[in-house]
Design an enzyme around this catalytic site. Structure first.
Site, mmCIF file in Angstrom:
data_model
loop_
_atom_site.group_PDB
_atom_site.id
_atom_site.type_symbol
_atom_site.label_atom_id
_atom_site.label_comp_id
_atom_site.label_asym_id
_atom_site.label_seq_id
_atom_site.Cartn_x
_atom_site.Cartn_y
_atom_site.Cartn_z
ATOM 1 C CB SER A 143 91.191 -46.761 14.546
ATOM 2 O OG SER A 143 91.415 -47.669 13.259
ATOM 3 C CE1 TYR A 157 96.642 -47.108 15.416
ATOM 4 C CE2 TYR A 157 95.006 -48.589 14.194
ATOM 5 C CZ TYR A 157 95.555 -47.386 14.539
ATOM 6 O OH TYR A 157 94.941 -46.367 13.967
HETATM 7 P P1 NAP Z 1 100.364 -39.904 10.846
HETATM 8 O O1 NAP Z 1 100.189 -39.330 9.427
HETATM 9 O O2 NAP Z 1 101.425 -40.996 11.069
HETATM 10 O O3 NAP Z 1 100.601 -38.585 11.507
HETATM 11 C C1 NAP Z 1 100.886 -38.843 13.055
HETATM 12 C C2 NAP Z 1 100.878 -37.501 13.795
HETATM 13 O O4 NAP Z 1 100.952 -37.684 15.113
HETATM 14 C C3 NAP Z 1 102.036 -36.693 13.445
HETATM 15 O O5 NAP Z 1 101.755 -35.461 13.498
HETATM 16 C C4 NAP Z 1 103.025 -37.117 14.670
HETATM 17 O O6 NAP Z 1 103.813 -35.933 14.897
HETATM 18 C C5 NAP Z 1 102.080 -37.283 15.918
HETATM 19 N N1 NAP Z 1 102.377 -38.122 16.915
HETATM 20 C C6 NAP Z 1 102.762 -39.374 17.086
HETATM 21 N N2 NAP Z 1 103.093 -39.636 18.210
HETATM 22 C C7 NAP Z 1 103.038 -38.437 18.897
HETATM 23 C C8 NAP Z 1 103.255 -38.019 20.391
HETATM 24 N N3 NAP Z 1 103.538 -39.138 21.067
HETATM 25 N N4 NAP Z 1 103.194 -36.798 20.632
HETATM 26 C C9 NAP Z 1 102.929 -35.826 19.663
HETATM 27 N N5 NAP Z 1 102.400 -36.242 18.608
HETATM 28 C C10 NAP Z 1 102.658 -37.286 18.126
HETATM 29 O O7 NAP Z 1 98.837 -40.614 11.119
HETATM 30 P P2 NAP Z 1 97.468 -40.316 10.813
HETATM 31 O O8 NAP Z 1 97.270 -41.376 9.677
HETATM 32 O O9 NAP Z 1 97.359 -38.806 10.302
HETATM 33 O O10 NAP Z 1 96.815 -40.610 12.103
HETATM 34 C C11 NAP Z 1 96.045 -39.779 12.908
HETATM 35 C C12 NAP Z 1 95.269 -40.392 14.067
HETATM 36 O O11 NAP Z 1 94.159 -41.121 13.113
HETATM 37 C C13 NAP Z 1 95.986 -41.451 14.734
HETATM 38 O O12 NAP Z 1 95.520 -41.568 15.930
HETATM 39 C C14 NAP Z 1 95.571 -42.809 13.982
HETATM 40 O O13 NAP Z 1 95.548 -43.620 14.871
HETATM 41 C C15 NAP Z 1 94.270 -42.358 13.469
HETATM 42 N N6 NAP Z 1 93.797 -43.171 12.397
HETATM 43 C C16 NAP Z 1 94.404 -43.159 11.094
HETATM 44 C C17 NAP Z 1 94.087 -43.855 10.099
HETATM 45 C C18 NAP Z 1 94.682 -43.874 8.661
HETATM 46 O O14 NAP Z 1 94.332 -44.910 7.815
HETATM 47 N N7 NAP Z 1 95.632 -43.167 8.297
HETATM 48 C C19 NAP Z 1 92.974 -44.892 10.367
HETATM 49 C C20 NAP Z 1 92.258 -45.003 11.659
HETATM 50 C C21 NAP Z 1 92.669 -44.312 12.619
HETATM 51 P P3 NAP Z 1 105.421 -36.074 14.159
HETATM 52 O O15 NAP Z 1 105.091 -35.839 12.748
HETATM 53 O O16 NAP Z 1 106.120 -35.236 14.792
HETATM 54 O O17 NAP Z 1 106.024 -37.358 14.156
#
Ligand code: NAP
Length: 249
Positions: A143, A157
């Site tokens: 991130s 985080y």
């Molecule tokens: P999200 O919409 O909250 O989705 C998170 C996903 O991770 C869901 O599929 C969730 O499963 C799964 N998950 C969480 N904890 C888990 C665990 N312990 N074991 C297995 N699965 C797990 O998040 P996102 O925004 O798509 O983010 C995805 C990645 O991108 C993350 O690493 C996040 O830090 C990174 N990121 C996101 C952003 C942003 O702005 N969105 C920015 C920078 C980095 P469930 O649905 O079953 O809960």
């Protein structure tokens, strides 16, 4: 040997779901890992199958080694090979350093960092030429918080994502001569459910209008394009690096 296999952790929603869907469209057989969102994960699998590709839903908490071992065994049973691991699963939580306790900071590192070690261990054991494998690629989801320090209350985080950047570089050194390319992505403000933690998508998108040089938040699909490129032969000399997908932020 069949079509290439990609395992995407945290693929029930958001960025992971977008990567899994694009992987199916790109000819991969896809492992769709999730933690709790069973219906959403099965909907992603169905969408991939509707597009003519193979997919399987894999429930596991990737922060728990025994569950990761079971997930990889299920993937082996379904497809019999692995070519790409996308370490995407992650959680966001807001708590200041003066509110840290045993569990909140440990939970964060277990989900965001330990998961990288556990899943990469299993992937390297299958893909590394030193283990009799055919090589492959690993993509780690960092991130921009790693270099910006995150939003308020985001110290844990941000530090977990900084750890991923270092892990990415070190793993690249370990397995580069064993046929495995390792790279990371640093998404910026991407419109997903993750932002519920600090006020929701609408508030984040409002902030993005001024905080992001491109003047908007990004989409999960825009991050997925970069993940698929890093996994592909088109990125054959890209290794041990981090690609920002952050609209200039
Ligand atoms: P999200 O919409 O909250 O989705 C998170 C996903 O991770 C869901 O599929 C969730 O499963 C799964 N998950 C969480 N904890 C888990 C665990 N312990 N074991 C297995 N699965 C797990 O998040 P996102 O925004 O798509 O983010 C995805 C990645 O991108 C993350 O690493 C996040 O830090 C990174 N990121 C996101 C952003 C942003 O702005 N969105 C920015 C920078 C980095 P469930 O649905 O079953 O809960």
């Amino acid at each position: 040997m069949g079509k290439k296999v990609m395992l995407v952790t945290g693929a029930s929603r958001g960025i992971g779901a977008a990567i899994a869907l694009l992987a199916g469209q790109s000819g991969y057989r896809v492992g769709v890992n999730y933690l709790r969102s069973e219906a959403a994960a099965h909907a992603v699998v169905q969408q991939i199958r509707d597009g003519g590709a193979e997919a399987v839903a894999l429930q596991a908490d990737v922060g728990q080694l025994a569950q990761v071992e079971r997930m990889f065994a299920e993937l082996d049973a379904a497809f019999g090979q692995l070519d790409v691991l996308v370490n995407n699963a992650g959680v966001l939580a807001n708590f200041r350093v003066d509110a840290v306790d045993e569990s909140n900071v440990a939970d964060m590192f277990r989900a965001n960092v330990f998961s990288m070690y556990f899943c990469s261990r299993e992937a390297v054991r299958r893909m590394s030429t030193a283990h009799g494998g055919r090589g492959g690629a690993i993509v780690n989801m960092s991130s921009v918080a790693a270099r910006l320090g995150g939003l308020g209350g985001g110290a844990a985080y941000a530090a977990s994502k900084g750890a991923i950047d270092s892990f990415n570089l070190a793993l690249a050194k370990e397995v580069g001569t064993e046929g495995i390319r390792v790279n990371a992505i640093r998404p910026g403000l991407i419109s997903t459910d993750m932002h519920e933690v600090h006020g929701g998508i609408a508030k984040m998108e409002q902030m993005a209008r001024t905080a992001v040089p491109l003047g908007r938040a990004g989409s999960a699909a825009e991050v997925a394009q970069v993940a698929l490129w890093l996994a592909s032969e088109a990125a054959s000399y890209v290794h041990g690096t981090v690609v920002d997908v952050a609209g200039g932020r």
